[in-house]
Write an enzyme that holds these catalytic residues in place. Structure first.
Site, PDB file in Angstrom:
ATOM      1  N   GLY A  10       0.875  -1.009   0.243  1.00  0.00           N
ATOM      2  CA  GLY A  10       0.330  -0.232   0.173  1.00  0.00           C
ATOM      3  C   GLY A  10       0.824   1.230  -0.239  1.00  0.00           C
ATOM      4  N   SER A  12       1.762   3.324  -1.943  1.00  0.00           N
ATOM      5  CA  SER A  12       1.652   4.425  -3.638  1.00  0.00           C
ATOM      6  C   SER A  12       0.753   5.817  -3.074  1.00  0.00           C
ATOM      7  CB  SER A  12       0.237   3.831  -4.519  1.00  0.00           C
ATOM      8  OG  SER A  12      -0.750   3.010  -3.906  1.00  0.00           O
ATOM      9  N   VAL A  62      -2.363  -8.078  -2.286  1.00  0.00           N
ATOM     10  CA  VAL A  62      -2.217  -8.423  -0.213  1.00  0.00           C
ATOM     11  C   VAL A  62      -3.290  -9.138  -0.061  1.00  0.00           C
ATOM     12  CG1 VAL A  62      -0.630  -6.372   0.111  1.00  0.00           C
ATOM     13  CG2 VAL A  62      -3.059  -6.882   1.151  1.00  0.00           C
ATOM     14  N   ASN A  90       1.186  -2.294   5.226  1.00  0.00           N
ATOM     15  CA  ASN A  90       1.263  -1.308   5.853  1.00  0.00           C
ATOM     16  C   ASN A  90      -0.680  -0.762   4.594  1.00  0.00           C
ATOM     17  OD1 ASN A  90       0.632   2.272   5.577  1.00  0.00           O
ATOM     18  ND2 ASN A  90       0.341   1.845   3.687  1.00  0.00           N
ATOM     19  N   SER A 142      -3.393   0.041  14.426  1.00  0.00           N
ATOM     20  CA  SER A 142      -4.318   1.059  14.587  1.00  0.00           C
ATOM     21  C   SER A 142      -5.045   1.148  15.564  1.00  0.00           C
ATOM     22  CB  SER A 142      -5.916   1.255  13.565  1.00  0.00           C
ATOM     23  OG  SER A 142      -6.597   2.006  13.977  1.00  0.00           O
ATOM     24  N   TYR A 155     -12.506  -4.643  11.026  1.00  0.00           N
ATOM     25  CA  TYR A 155     -10.956  -3.716  10.926  1.00  0.00           C
ATOM     26  C   TYR A 155     -10.477  -3.960  13.034  1.00  0.00           C
ATOM     27  CZ  TYR A 155      -7.781  -0.201  10.450  1.00  0.00           C
ATOM     28  OH  TYR A 155      -7.222   1.301  10.386  1.00  0.00           O
ATOM     29  N   ALA A 157     -10.869  -5.964  15.269  1.00  0.00           N
ATOM     30  CA  ALA A 157      -9.993  -7.448  15.304  1.00  0.00           C
ATOM     31  C   ALA A 157      -9.229  -7.638  14.141  1.00  0.00           C
ATOM     32  CB  ALA A 157     -11.395  -8.772  14.983  1.00  0.00           C
ATOM     33  N   LYS A 159      -6.949  -5.626  13.201  1.00  0.00           N
ATOM     34  CA  LYS A 159      -5.538  -5.091  14.043  1.00  0.00           C
ATOM     35  C   LYS A 159      -4.821  -5.155  14.722  1.00  0.00           C
ATOM     36  CE  LYS A 159      -5.012  -1.735  10.263  1.00  0.00           C
ATOM     37  NZ  LYS A 159      -3.780  -2.011   9.363  1.00  0.00           N
ATOM     38  N   ILE A 188      -5.170   9.737  11.534  1.00  0.00           N
ATOM     39  CA  ILE A 188      -4.165  10.261  10.339  1.00  0.00           C
ATOM     40  C   ILE A 188      -4.907  10.508   8.590  1.00  0.00           C
ATOM     41  CG2 ILE A 188      -2.122  10.008   8.933  1.00  0.00           C
ATOM     42  CD1 ILE A 188      -1.284   9.849  12.379  1.00  0.00           C
TER      43      ILE A 188
END
Ligand code: NAP
Length: 244
Positions: A10, A12, A62, A90, A142, A155, A157, A159, A188
């Site tokens: 990730g 890009s 991925v 990432n 995160s 999300y 779970a 991370k 961010i």
């Protein structure tokens, strides 16, 4: 001198792009992975090339084990004797919904992209790091994976899973001078947070602002360096004091 390769999944857009730029400035040859947004990836590559930095694109999904293996096998066949000594896991997605209303694919896609990808990519690159007795694995997790956030069970779970895997793997490979750490950002500025009202949310952040991708990249740069040799199995938060 042999090139020192760093793969940024990730890489890009957003945080990954800032990491790619920073690591390239630190002298690494960057492999920028992404999934499908070729235009943004080409733009990022041109920006690095204009600065005379060494980078290449390596698109693959991925979350697709076969695609991961094919792309990395092909890269290795084209770069005999080279090894990727820095891996930044990432790439990530969010698909928020309350659990009651969450669709099967919203659960599965987030777990596949954020958690299973860690296993597919890391296992592939691990052997060379162990043989060469040097490696850095940095997982972008995160605050959601530490605290748990409502509307993000999938999300959180994913991370949280990577955080535990970071701690376990760090102990498996420490003897071989391979370190494994995680970075847990708060809010961010990136495409991922473009739909979040900063004015409203910054009220709950002690520093009263969202973070910049470059601030995450500076921390990655240190963890990717030789200076961080005695740090492993850690989760380092970067969140303006939001959660301690
Ligand atoms: P972003 O701006 O949405 O960028 C996501 C990047 O991941 C893009 O390069 C995208 O490629 C790539 N990607 C997504 N799915 C992929 C897949 N299946 N295979 C390969 N690449 C894939 O996200 P970001 O805000 O920079 O987030 C980067 C990481 O930080 C994520 O893991 C995220 O969970 C984490 N994080 C972000 C925040 C935040 O506030 N932004 C906070 C905490 C944690 P394409 O361009 O091809 O789609």
């Amino acid at each position: 001198m042999d090139k020192k390769y760093a793969l940024v999944t990730g890489g890009s857009r957003g945080i990954g792009k800032a990491i790619a730029l920073k690591l390239a400035q630190s002298g690494f040859s960057i492999i920028i992975n992404y999934r499908s947004n070729h235009k943004e990836a080409e733009k990022t590559l041109s920006e690095l090339k204009e600065l005379n930095l060494d980078a290449q694109l390596l698109p693959f999904d991925v979350s697709d084990q076969k695609a991961v293996n094919e792309a990395l096998n092909q890269w290795h066949s084209q770069h005999a004797d080279a090894y990727i000594q820095i891996l930044i896991n990432n790439s990530g997605i969010r698909k928020d919904a309350l659990l009651l209303w969450m669709k099967d694919e919203e659960w599965k896609e987030v777990i596949d992209t954020n958690l299973n990808s860690f296993f597919y990519v890391t296992r592939h690159l691990m052997q060379n790091m162990l043989v060469n007795k040097y490696g850095r694995i940095i997982n972008i997790v995160s605050l959601s994976g530490l605290k748990g956030l409502p509307g993000q069970t999938n999300y959180s779970a994913s991370k949280g899973g990577v955080i535990s895997a970071t701690k376990a793997l760090a102990q498996e490979v420490a003897r071989k001078k391979v370190t494994v750490n995680a970075i847990a950002p708060g809010f961010i500025k990136s495409d991922m947070t473009a739909d979040i009202d900063e004015k409203e949310h910054k009220k709950i952040i002690p520093m009263r602002r969202f973070g910049q991708p470059e601030e995450v990249a500076d921390l990655v740069d240190f963890l990717a360096s030789e200076k961080s040799a005695y740090i492993t199995g850690q989760v380092i938060s970067i969140n303006g004091g939001l959660y301690t």
